[in-house]
Design an enzyme around this catalytic site. Structure first.
Site, mmCIF file in Angstrom:
data_model
loop_
_atom_site.group_PDB
_atom_site.id
_atom_site.type_symbol
_atom_site.label_atom_id
_atom_site.label_comp_id
_atom_site.label_asym_id
_atom_site.label_seq_id
_atom_site.Cartn_x
_atom_site.Cartn_y
_atom_site.Cartn_z
ATOM 1 N N LYS C 83 0.871 -1.154 -0.191
ATOM 2 C CA LYS C 83 0.014 0.074 0.013
ATOM 3 C C LYS C 83 0.977 1.102 -0.301
ATOM 4 O O LYS C 83 1.900 1.294 0.765
ATOM 5 C CB LYS C 83 -0.945 0.040 1.309
ATOM 6 C CG LYS C 83 -1.770 1.054 1.113
ATOM 7 C CD LYS C 83 -2.774 0.886 2.500
ATOM 8 C CE LYS C 83 -4.131 1.851 2.590
ATOM 9 N NZ LYS C 83 -4.703 1.695 3.849
ATOM 10 N N SER C 158 -9.748 1.590 2.801
ATOM 11 C CA SER C 158 -8.807 2.215 1.823
ATOM 12 C C SER C 158 -7.778 1.454 1.081
ATOM 13 O O SER C 158 -7.126 1.928 0.168
ATOM 14 C CB SER C 158 -8.111 3.406 2.734
ATOM 15 O OG SER C 158 -7.351 2.918 3.638
ATOM 16 N N SER C 182 -9.683 -0.790 7.211
ATOM 17 C CA SER C 182 -9.089 -0.434 5.664
ATOM 18 C C SER C 182 -8.692 -1.682 5.127
ATOM 19 O O SER C 182 -8.183 -1.840 3.854
ATOM 20 C CB SER C 182 -8.472 0.699 5.607
ATOM 21 O OG SER C 182 -9.168 1.809 5.593
#
Ligand SMILES: [Mg+2]
Ligand SMILES: [Zn+2]
Lengths: 494, 109, 495
Positions: C83, C158, C182
């Protein structure tokens, strides 16, 4: 005094000055408060920075154990309670010298609470309350580029983060101080304590110790505080005293003219000798304090506190008391010795056999002055306690006159070796051999028959001229006591 | 709790967000709705319930006072939008540092 | 030699076997995935940065060491996506934000260091909601990532880029971060396993902060075993993070296949009420029904304050974020807009550099911390947090694991919730409680719900209860036998 002027004195309200000081002490740890960057100076700008103290994304603070220990040390020295659990908070506001746009500080649970510091002004000792001591991090430094060289009117600014993150202790006093002299005494005493603890070099001029003063006035007898002004930018004890004196006058004038005091921050202008408005405070700043979720509570173990307490050095107040009571020094000597840090030399000298009062005189009158002249710390003077003991012994046994001893001391301070070595090297022993002096004494009497006659006639003061002549002839090396005796033998008892 | 445009303007100022009037309007409406929802927290937890700031019940994490290598000034300044003479350059600063007192130093050069 | 398609769809465990047996090479595996990225990422938009050269060089080094009989790490040759809020030295790390569009950190995050040491091959950095604020990855400043199961739908967020990359067979495993769900929610929406460790097990050093008291990095994978392997490799004490635990990382591998026998599983009453789609309710209910036959004891538990978790979360996380994001001011790094003075420069930079959702949360947080409101909002939310912690403590006095849904719905359409922040926030309603309590939690696929899209079932364990968490997840996974290959009319083509 006229009736009219008596009335006007009665009408004018008399005010009491109320002062509280906030002192920031930069700690002399090897590394910063929350990262491993070195705290030494002299490096290039931004050479003592890392992701943490630059506030780079993803970086996290880890507290410096030594800084916490220093905080506890100061807290114990000031008689504070060490909080069983204290917490770091974030103080949020934007400023370009603050890398994260929040300062890690402490808020409602600081590490030290509720201590005191005793100060003495004109022989009177008063106890000044300490509200709290808390830990926080320093900001970077801005350089303002433009004609003025100051923040106002600058074209732009340049920021160096070498200082950002250096550990600070903020020491907040109660509003217990009542005069500029007391404020100075407080700051001076706090500085002495900090130096004794070895936690900071505490140089006001260089900013490793910084002082803000909250000053207000209230009518004598009132208990409610007046509106205060916060004064900043005082870089010495002297400027603290001057700034407060000025501010008290300013506020007195305003009040007596029936005007109100504004709550504001004022800047001390050293050159102009005035304070001027920096910022008007509209209520309290909204710093949005909240516990820093990157940091855990500090809960110092009882044993840790005990061990710190057991290694606290003797504090200035107690050193002064001991110097007066046990070593027989005057209070003024004690104050100077502690202020200069030379008290340790005195103890060493006394242990090496010197008479304390004699050693104190040399330290206070000569060594402190020499250091001042040469711009070095008095404690850096290359004169050991045993040197001092040697010097006082040489004076005591008549080998050196006071004047010669001063020369020897100067030589020792210039690194020429121990006093006896200097004396031997320069051949400075006083001549105490009567045989060698007899001729000089006879010569002086022969050369100044008038003076000799006056002495014979009972005018003892006239002997001075004869002694002086002998001393000159011996190039200062004659023992004046002995010369005196020899002259008397010939002129008075004859 | 409803938020006036002035409240929102003040908060935007505190947060250093230059919002247009239109943005402020939208923002006051959305913040109002979100806060109205969030206000449910008032329904439980009386003042005697201690606050939990952190899921970890740990304390006393620190490091030894041992220096670690810093970045070089070059590395430190590499991501800077503007730099000059080894320092970060910013437009003129209005207002004094309100926290730890900075020492004003004249610029050289 | 294995087929490229087989390499792309293999689990990490299978790849490691193949590599061990010399039936493929790390370079071959890496190349297969890079090719898959080239072929699909224009559609999927999972990656913000692809590190082709670095990945191949690392893979070649691993092959060399392996053939020389030198030691290699436990994930040697496994293709990994990170990420884009995990700092990578010299490699763009944008956090999905314009304000960090050109930022290259001078250091690697703690978990990145560990994963590099484990010899996982970093393929690139994945898309995300800006500063991890969002549940759809639509808040990225750069692109909206698609869900491989339906390209017109969001992958969740996310960590949507990480989830899409793994579901789309671009990467074998990925690392996401979880503040209020997330990792777990995108895993659920993409038919994957997503796991958030106990707070403090994965280093936060180099994880760009959103809500510091909540943020944890964790694995997103196609199998529970892969998640366990990744968890084991990425967790561990980091002295650069004050909130990093010093406890040993739970050994989740040894007992992974011990089954459900003897475990007490609590069904959380408050998580099985209104508010979720029928398909989600049905799949989660079925998963619960499988527990007893597997040998678990199933009990009902109540977390009475759990419904206050979401409102508390939406005060706590924005408050911390408002302060964490203050550093983006145009002075030291990142975007800068011109301004007549520093204050104007900062305000202009932040207004331009942050997207609307980030600005909203900064505003909420600033307000919740401001004078006069702190006690009603921030402090009150922290008290509610205490009540939720106590609820969990009590529940774990009776149970080993709790079970419930991960997300109230399957993947929703792109643009469907972007105009209604509050509706978007409701995605987190089931994931937030474990975050507030710092507990380990895992989402695994429970089957297909509405529109034949994946549904996640969530397991939550007590502090440092990862061994039992993975063990229960593995047993349920085996029983549910979910096929992780995206399928359906709007799905991305399989390799
Ligand atoms: Mg301060
Ligand atoms: Zn540093």
């Amino acid at each position: 005094m006229s009736v009219e002027s008596v009335n006007s004195v009665e009408q004018a309200t008399r005010y009491e000055t109320v002062i509280g000081l906030e002192v920031h002490v930069e700690l002399s740890t090897a590394t910063k408060m929350f990262c491993g960057c070195a705290t030494d100076f002299g490096g290039e700008p931004n050479s003592r920075t890392c992701p943490v103290c630059l506030g780079q994304p993803g970086s996290l603070p880890v507290p410096n154990r030594a800084a916490i220990e220093y905080a506890i040390r100061l807290g114990l020295a000031l008689g504070c309670e060490i909080a069983p659990a204290s917490q770091f908070h974030r103080k949020n506001y934007f400023y370009p010298d603050m890398p994260k746009n929040y300062q890690i500080s402490q808020y409602d649970v600081p590490i030290c609470l509720g201590g005191h510091l005793d100060i003495t002004v004109e022989g009177e000792t008063r106890r000044i309350g300490i509200t709290r001591v808390h830990m926080e991090e320093d900001t970077g430094k801005s350089l303002h580029v433009g004609e003025s060289g100051r923040i106002h009117g600058a074209d732009y600014s340049l920021v160096d983060y070498n200082r950002a993150g250096i550990p600070l202790l903020e020491v907040v006093s109660e509003p217990d101080l009542r005069s500029a002299e007391e404020a100075r005494a407080y700051l001076s005493e706090l500085r002495a304590v900090v130096l004794a603890l070895g936690i900071s070099d505490a140089k006001l001029e260089e900013g490793s110790m910084r002082c803000d003063a909250n000053v207000s006035l209230r009518p004598v007898g009132h208990t409610v505080f007046g509106t205060r002004a916060e004064i900043k930018n005082m870089n010495s004890l002297r400027s603290l005293g001057r700034a407060i004196t000025y501010e008290v006058e300013r506020q007195t004038d305003l009040l007596q003219a029936g005007e109100a005091i504004r709550q504001e921050t004022r800047h001390w202008d050293e050159d102009g000798g005035v304070t001027h408005t920096l910022r008007v405070k509209e209520g309290e700043e909204d710093y949005r304090y909240f516990p820093d979720p990157d940091l855990l509570p500090i809960e110092p173990a009882e044993e840790w506190i005990t061990s710190i307490r057991s290694t606290l050095p003797e504090l200035p107040a107690s050193i002064r008391e001991r110097l007066v009571e046990q070593r027989g020094l005057t209070p003024d000597q004690a104050v100077t010795l502690v202020e200069t840090g030379l008290h340790a030399r005195l103890d060493e000298a006394a242990e090496a056999g010197a008479a304390a009062d004699q050693a104190a005189k040399w330290l206070v009158n000569e060594v402190a002055g020499w250091a001042n002249e040469h711009g070095v710390e008095p404690t850096a003077a290359p004169l050991s306690g045993s040197h001092l003991a040697e010097l006082t012994a040489l004076v005591g046994d008549g080998t050196l006159s006071t004047k010669l001893a001063r020369q020897v001391l100067e030589a020792v301070l210039n690194g020429e070796g121990a006093p006896r070595a200097v004396v031997a090297e320069r051949g400075l022993e006083q001549v105490s051999d009567t045989g060698a002096l007899d001729a000089l004494v006879d010569q002086a009497i022969a050369e100044q028959p008038d003076a000799a006659e006056q002495v014979r006639a009972g005018n003892e003061k006239a002997i001075g001229a004869l002694v002086g002549a002998v001393m000159r002839a011996s190039r200062g090396q004659a023992n004046p006591q002995l010369v005196n005796e020899l002259l008397r033998e010939r002129l008075v008892s004859g | 709790m409803s938020l006036t445009p002035d409240d929102v303007r003040h908060v935007a100022q505190l947060a250093r967000l230059a919002l247009t009037d239109d943005q402020l309007d939208v923002m006051s409406e959305q913040l109002g709705a979100i806060l109205a929802y969030a206000e449910q927290v008032a329904e439980v937890a009386t003042a005697d319930v201690p606050a939990t700031g952190h899921p970890l019940r740990l304390a006393n994490v620190w490091r030894d006072d041992e220096p670690r290598p810093s970045l070089s000034p070059h590395e430190a300044l590499a991501p800077a939008p503007a730099a000059e003479n080894g320092r970060f350059r910013v437009p003129r600063i209005i207002g004094e540092q309100p926290g730890a007192r900075p020492r004003e130093e004249p610029a050289h050069g | 030699m294995a087929e490229d398609s087989a390499l792309a769809t293999s689990s990490a465990a299978d790849l490691l076997d193949l590599l061990d047996r010399g039936e493929t090479s790390a370079v071959e595996v890496t190349r297969a995935h890079l090719e898959r990225i080239t072929k699909t990422d224009e559609t999927l938009k999972a990656f913000l940065t692809v590190l082709e050269d670095d990945a191949l060089a690392h893979a070649a080094g691993i092959d060399q060491r392996r053939s020389a009989g030198e030691p290699v790490g436990p994930l040697a040759g496994v293709p990994l996506a990170l990420k884009d809020l995990l700092c990578t030295r010299g490699i763009p790390t944008t956090c999905g934000s314009r304000i960090l569009a050109d930022y290259r950190p001078p250091y690697d995050a703690g978990v990145v260091e560990r994963l590099r040491e484990a010899d996982a091959v970093v393929l690139g950095k994945t898309n995300m909601d800006e500063f991890a604020m969002g549940s759809s990855t639509e808040n990225s400043a750069f692109a909206a990532t698609r869900n491989p199961w339906d390209l017109q739908r969001v992958p969740g967020g996310s960590s949507g880029g990480s989830a899409a990359a793994v579901a789309g067979f671009q990467a074998t495993v990925a690392v996401g971060t979880d503040t209020g769900g997330s990792i777990r929610q995108p895993a659920a929406l993409c038919g994957l396993v997503g796991m958030k460790p106990t707070y403090g097990l994965a280093s936060r050093y180099g994880l760009i902060a959103f809500g510091s008291s909540l943020d944890q990095a964790g694995p997103i994978t196609r199998t529970v075993e892969d998640a366990a392997r990744l968890f084991q490799a990425m967790c561990g004490h980091d002295p650069r993070d004050s909130t990093s635990l010093t406890d040993p990382v739970p050994d989740v591998m040894t007992g992974l296949n011990r089954g459900m026998e003897g475990l007490r599983v609590g069904v959380v009453t408050e998580m099985m009420g209104e508010g979720m789609e029928p398909g989600v309710r049905a799949r989660v209910g079925e998963a619960i029904d499988r527990l007893e036959p597997l040998g678990a004891e199933v009990v009902e538990v109540s977390l009475p304050h759990v419904s206050y978790g979401l409102p508390a979360y939406y005060l706590i996380a924005p408050s911390e974020a408002s302060s964490n994001l203050s550093r983006y001011d145009g002075v030291r790094y990142g975007l800068r807009l011109d301004g007549g003075d520093t204050e104007q420069m900062m305000a202009a930079t932040r207004a331009e550099g942050f997207g609307p959702e980030v600005q909203r949360r900064i505003m909420i947080g600033t307000y919740a911390l401001s004078a006069g409101y702190y006690d009603a909002y921030y402090a009150q939310a922290q008290r509610v947090r205490t009540l939720i912690l106590r609820d969990f403590e009590e529940a774990f006095g009776r149970c080993d694991v709790l079970i419930g849904p991960t997300s109230p719905s399957v993947a929703f359409g792109l643009g469907e919730k972007t105009d209604d922040p509050l509706a978007m926030y409701l995605n987190d309603v089931y994931s937030v409680p474990a975050s507030l309590a710092g507990l380990p939690a895992l989402s695994l696929p429970a089957g297909l719900g509405e529109h034949d899209l994946p549904v996640g079932v969530q397991l939550i364990a007590g502090v440092l209860g990862e061994a039992v968490l993975f063990r229960a997840a593995r047993a349920l996974e085996a029983e549910l036998a979910f096929d992780a290959t995206p399928r359906g009319a709007h799905a991305l083509d399989a390799p």
